[in-house]
Design a protein around this motif. Sequence first.
Motif, PDB file in Angstrom:
ATOM      1  N   GLY A 272      -3.983  13.355 -20.715  1.00 24.76           N
ATOM      2  CA  GLY A 272      -3.093  12.205 -20.729  1.00 24.76           C
ATOM      3  C   GLY A 272      -2.837  11.689 -19.333  1.00 24.76           C
ATOM      4  N   SER A 273      -2.413  10.454 -19.250  1.00 20.87           N
ATOM      5  CA  SER A 273      -2.089   9.842 -17.955  1.00 20.87           C
ATOM      6  C   SER A 273      -0.622  10.068 -17.652  1.00 20.87           C
ATOM      7  CB  SER A 273      -2.359   8.331 -17.991  1.00 20.87           C
ATOM      8  OG  SER A 273      -3.682   8.071 -18.403  1.00 20.87           O
ATOM      9  N   GLY A 274      -0.375  10.513 -16.426  1.00 19.15           N
ATOM     10  CA  GLY A 274       1.021  10.772 -16.097  1.00 19.15           C
ATOM     11  C   GLY A 274       1.510  10.200 -14.780  1.00 19.15           C
ATOM     12  N   LEU A 275       1.174   8.963 -14.349  1.00 20.16           N
ATOM     13  CA  LEU A 275       0.662   7.841 -15.141  1.00 20.16           C
ATOM     14  C   LEU A 275      -0.506   7.175 -14.408  1.00 20.16           C
ATOM     15  CD1 LEU A 275       4.149   6.161 -15.661  1.00 20.16           C
ATOM     16  CD2 LEU A 275       2.918   7.370 -17.452  1.00 20.16           C
ATOM     17  N   ALA A 276      -0.995   6.053 -14.973  1.00 20.66           N
ATOM     18  CA  ALA A 276      -1.910   5.181 -14.248  1.00 20.66           C
ATOM     19  C   ALA A 276      -1.115   4.483 -13.139  1.00 20.66           C
ATOM     20  CB  ALA A 276      -2.519   4.146 -15.193  1.00 20.66           C
ATOM     21  N   VAL A 277      -1.479   4.763 -11.889  1.00 25.73           N
ATOM     22  CA  VAL A 277      -0.656   4.316 -10.752  1.00 25.73           C
ATOM     23  C   VAL A 277      -0.654   2.796 -10.633  1.00 25.73           C
ATOM     24  CG1 VAL A 277      -0.342   4.458  -8.259  1.00 25.73           C
ATOM     25  CG2 VAL A 277      -1.021   6.491  -9.551  1.00 25.73           C
ATOM     26  N   GLY A 278      -1.825   2.173 -10.726  1.00 32.44           N
ATOM     27  CA  GLY A 278      -1.898   0.726 -10.563  1.00 32.44           C
ATOM     28  C   GLY A 278      -1.090  -0.030 -11.604  1.00 32.44           C
ATOM     29  N   ARG A 279      -1.158   0.414 -12.836  1.00 33.93           N
ATOM     30  CA  ARG A 279      -0.401  -0.263 -13.891  1.00 33.93           C
ATOM     31  C   ARG A 279       1.101  -0.031 -13.712  1.00 33.93           C
ATOM     32  NH1 ARG A 279      -3.768  -0.721 -19.512  1.00 33.93           N
ATOM     33  NH2 ARG A 279      -5.758  -1.306 -18.558  1.00 33.93           N
ATOM     34  N   THR A 280       1.467   1.139 -13.182  1.00 35.71           N
ATOM     35  CA  THR A 280       2.885   1.377 -12.903  1.00 35.71           C
ATOM     36  C   THR A 280       3.351   0.473 -11.767  1.00 35.71           C
ATOM     37  OG1 THR A 280       2.521   3.688 -13.525  1.00 35.71           O
ATOM     38  CG2 THR A 280       4.612   3.160 -12.468  1.00 35.71           C
ATOM     39  N   LEU A 281       2.488   0.256 -10.783  1.00 35.36           N
ATOM     40  CA  LEU A 281       2.803  -0.678  -9.703  1.00 35.36           C
ATOM     41  C   LEU A 281       3.048  -2.074 -10.268  1.00 35.36           C
ATOM     42  CD1 LEU A 281       2.946  -1.169  -6.590  1.00 35.36           C
ATOM     43  CD2 LEU A 281       0.515  -1.774  -6.727  1.00 35.36           C
ATOM     44  N   VAL A 282       2.194  -2.501 -11.184  1.00 29.83           N
ATOM     45  CA  VAL A 282       2.361  -3.806 -11.825  1.00 29.83           C
ATOM     46  C   VAL A 282       3.699  -3.872 -12.548  1.00 29.83           C
ATOM     47  CG1 VAL A 282       1.509  -5.272 -13.701  1.00 29.83           C
ATOM     48  CG2 VAL A 282      -0.097  -4.303 -12.047  1.00 29.83           C
ATOM     49  N   ALA A 283       4.045  -2.803 -13.271  1.00 31.32           N
ATOM     50  CA  ALA A 283       5.300  -2.787 -14.026  1.00 31.32           C
ATOM     51  C   ALA A 283       6.509  -2.891 -13.102  1.00 31.32           C
ATOM     52  CB  ALA A 283       5.381  -1.515 -14.866  1.00 31.32           C
ATOM     53  N   ILE A 284       6.445  -2.231 -11.946  1.00 27.71           N
ATOM     54  CA  ILE A 284       7.544  -2.322 -10.978  1.00 27.71           C
ATOM     55  C   ILE A 284       7.642  -3.737 -10.409  1.00 27.71           C
ATOM     56  CG2 ILE A 284       8.271  -1.575  -8.670  1.00 27.71           C
ATOM     57  CD1 ILE A 284       7.326   1.231  -9.451  1.00 27.71           C
ATOM     58  N   LEU A 285       6.499  -4.295 -10.050  1.00 34.08           N
ATOM     59  CA  LEU A 285       6.503  -5.647  -9.487  1.00 34.08           C
ATOM     60  C   LEU A 285       7.144  -6.637 -10.454  1.00 34.08           C
ATOM     61  CD1 LEU A 285       2.909  -5.766  -7.915  1.00 34.08           C
ATOM     62  CD2 LEU A 285       5.090  -5.565  -6.689  1.00 34.08           C
ATOM     63  N   GLU A 286       6.769  -6.552 -11.729  1.00 31.97           N
ATOM     64  CA  GLU A 286       7.270  -7.544 -12.686  1.00 31.97           C
ATOM     65  C   GLU A 286       8.707  -7.267 -13.118  1.00 31.97           C
ATOM     66  OE1 GLU A 286       4.757  -8.774 -15.842  1.00 31.97           O
ATOM     67  OE2 GLU A 286       2.994  -9.022 -14.544  1.00 31.97           O
TER      68      GLU A 286
ATOM     69  N   ALA B 298       0.836  -1.203   0.000  1.00 33.24           N
ATOM     70  CA  ALA B 298       0.000   0.000   0.000  1.00 33.24           C
ATOM     71  C   ALA B 298       0.869   1.251   0.000  1.00 33.24           C
ATOM     72  CB  ALA B 298      -0.930  -0.008   1.205  1.00 33.24           C
ATOM     73  N   ARG B 299       1.967   1.196   0.750  1.00 33.25           N
ATOM     74  CA  ARG B 299       2.858   2.348   0.788  1.00 33.25           C
ATOM     75  C   ARG B 299       3.517   2.581  -0.567  1.00 33.25           C
ATOM     76  NH1 ARG B 299       6.242   5.036   5.500  1.00 33.25           N
ATOM     77  NH2 ARG B 299       7.185   6.672   4.219  1.00 33.25           N
ATOM     78  N   LEU B 300       3.850   1.515  -1.264  1.00 29.14           N
ATOM     79  CA  LEU B 300       4.468   1.647  -2.582  1.00 29.14           C
ATOM     80  C   LEU B 300       3.502   2.313  -3.561  1.00 29.14           C
ATOM     81  CD1 LEU B 300       6.700   1.179  -4.629  1.00 29.14           C
ATOM     82  CD2 LEU B 300       5.887  -1.179  -4.905  1.00 29.14           C
ATOM     83  N   GLU B 301       2.238   1.925  -3.518  1.00 29.46           N
ATOM     84  CA  GLU B 301       1.266   2.563  -4.410  1.00 29.46           C
ATOM     85  C   GLU B 301       1.121   4.044  -4.066  1.00 29.46           C
ATOM     86  OE1 GLU B 301      -2.730   1.228  -6.502  1.00 29.46           O
ATOM     87  OE2 GLU B 301      -3.090   1.597  -4.370  1.00 29.46           O
ATOM     88  N   ARG B 302       1.050   4.357  -2.777  1.00 39.22           N
ATOM     89  CA  ARG B 302       0.967   5.764  -2.358  1.00 39.22           C
ATOM     90  C   ARG B 302       2.212   6.528  -2.782  1.00 39.22           C
ATOM     91  NH1 ARG B 302       2.372   8.154   2.721  1.00 39.22           N
ATOM     92  NH2 ARG B 302       2.494   6.091   3.714  1.00 39.22           N
ATOM     93  N   ALA B 303       3.376   5.910  -2.636  1.00 36.71           N
ATOM     94  CA  ALA B 303       4.633   6.549  -3.028  1.00 36.71           C
ATOM     95  C   ALA B 303       4.647   6.843  -4.523  1.00 36.71           C
ATOM     96  CB  ALA B 303       5.810   5.649  -2.659  1.00 36.71           C
ATOM     97  N   LEU B 304       4.149   5.924  -5.311  1.00 41.46           N
ATOM     98  CA  LEU B 304       4.118   6.129  -6.753  1.00 41.46           C
ATOM     99  C   LEU B 304       3.270   7.346  -7.133  1.00 41.46           C
ATOM    100  CD1 LEU B 304       3.818   2.539  -8.281  1.00 41.46           C
ATOM    101  CD2 LEU B 304       5.503   4.283  -8.900  1.00 41.46           C
ATOM    102  N   GLY B 305       2.079   7.425  -6.566  1.00 47.09           N
ATOM    103  CA  GLY B 305       1.215   8.564  -6.874  1.00 47.09           C
ATOM    104  C   GLY B 305       1.851   9.879  -6.464  1.00 47.09           C
ATOM    105  N   GLN B 306       2.450   9.900  -5.269  1.00 45.39           N
ATOM    106  CA  GLN B 306       3.091  11.116  -4.788  1.00 45.39           C
ATOM    107  C   GLN B 306       4.289  11.490  -5.651  1.00 45.39           C
ATOM    108  OE1 GLN B 306       1.911  12.965  -1.939  1.00 45.39           O
ATOM    109  NE2 GLN B 306       3.153  14.399  -3.124  1.00 45.39           N
ATOM    110  N   PHE B 307       5.088  10.496  -6.029  1.00 45.50           N
ATOM    111  CA  PHE B 307       6.250  10.734  -6.881  1.00 45.50           C
ATOM    112  C   PHE B 307       5.824  11.329  -8.221  1.00 45.50           C
ATOM    113  CE2 PHE B 307       8.749   8.822 -10.409  1.00 45.50           C
ATOM    114  CZ  PHE B 307       9.931   9.550 -10.236  1.00 45.50           C
ATOM    115  N   MET B 308       4.819  10.734  -8.837  1.00 45.02           N
ATOM    116  CA  MET B 308       4.345  11.234 -10.126  1.00 45.02           C
ATOM    117  C   MET B 308       3.846  12.667 -10.015  1.00 45.02           C
ATOM    118  SD  MET B 308       2.161   7.962 -11.452  1.00 45.02           S
ATOM    119  CE  MET B 308       2.878   6.322 -11.600  1.00 45.02           C
ATOM    120  N   LEU B 309       3.048  12.917  -8.981  1.00 40.07           N
ATOM    121  CA  LEU B 309       2.486  14.253  -8.799  1.00 40.07           C
ATOM    122  C   LEU B 309       3.588  15.276  -8.558  1.00 40.07           C
ATOM    123  CD1 LEU B 309      -0.399  15.369  -8.791  1.00 40.07           C
ATOM    124  CD2 LEU B 309      -0.399  15.147  -6.307  1.00 40.07           C
TER     125      LEU B 309
END
Length: 424
Positions: free
Chosen positions: A383-397, A171-182
Amino acid sequence: MHDIRLIRENPEAFDAGLARRGLGPMSSEILAADASLRALQTEMQAALARRNEASKAIGHAMAKGDKDSADALKAEVAALKQRLPEQEASERTQLAALQDSLAALPNLPAADVPQGEDEQSNVEISRWGTPRSFDFEPKEHADFAPALGLDFETAAKMSGARFAFLKGPMARLERALGQFMLDKQTSEAGYSECATPLLVRDEAAFGTAQLPKFREDLFQTTDGMWLISTSEMSLTNAVREEILAEADLPIRMTGLTPCFRSEAGAAGRDTRGYIRQHQFWKVELVSIVRPEDSDAELERKTRAAEAILEALELPYRKMLLCAGDMGFAARKTYDLEVWLPGQNSYREISSCSNCGDFQARRMNARFRREGAKGTEFVHTLNGSGLAVGRTLVAILENYQQADGSVDIPQALLSYMGGIRRLTP
């Protein structure tokens, strides 16, 4: 929404644009309805002018003592008045029907958009990064991420399919991603952060073209409001029914919001995992610009989205969508597709579109050039800068390890409170 004047001036070009979208010609039908409406309006104007003329003539006839002429004129005025409500009702009906016809048609592709019916005709523009070479067989995120806190079973108990319950460091990683992007979009790309409503009215959903065509893809509340499927809906409508000064442009807005989609048109697609959810977070990028600036703004916006992927060191490719694969409101679109080693394929993670004046006409969003009397419609882009969930998936994989753990990208470490790796 399409400009009826352009259809009148060049119906062949309009039909040619629709043909590139896979649609048959519509100009004859639209122009016939337009001609009928304009004839009725001309008739109403003539009737109003005649009523005013006859009303004045009544006074002259009375002054001359010509009672017969005055009575005839009074009868004529009464007949004109009696017919007016019927004409006004017919005008409203015909105008609404014409607008509905125009609103149901997609935007026309820009001249440099490739021809094609589906994603097979999209054109690859560039690639960035080299997919990682693994010394083990990489897995799809759905096969190892549940042990890291991406919990689909708990979500299913309370909400059903296509929901997830994120726990702990996940959950923290997803929150971090959104904050980083913003943070990156506001500090480096020049976007202004906005916190927007998550519920909008019919007019707003119509303005960005989610209504009426995509009604089934939206969630509606019991009081008739719509949950946003993207914050494009609320960000773009910020200029709804406004007349902006030229000096105010460009306007660049971004927001991190949850988004809600029924995925009615995606039955059977990505049913496993976190790719296609009913609820997800996304950083949206919206621009409001002068018409002559929108092509360059699309390139700028797409670059802002690319910068996130590069900072996270995620390989991706940039695709120019063909006419048949673009969204309803777009005249030109770039998709960014991130490499997912578990699927051994590139998957969409951002879509950046120039909508021209298509949405602006639906929202009546205009601007006035310096020194000019008249107004023009703005151009809108999203535009998406970016979709957070899909970016989370990309990091995981992309960052997965043989033991099922996942390393945190360097760019996110300052957001993670000392966590450097997700472990089962």
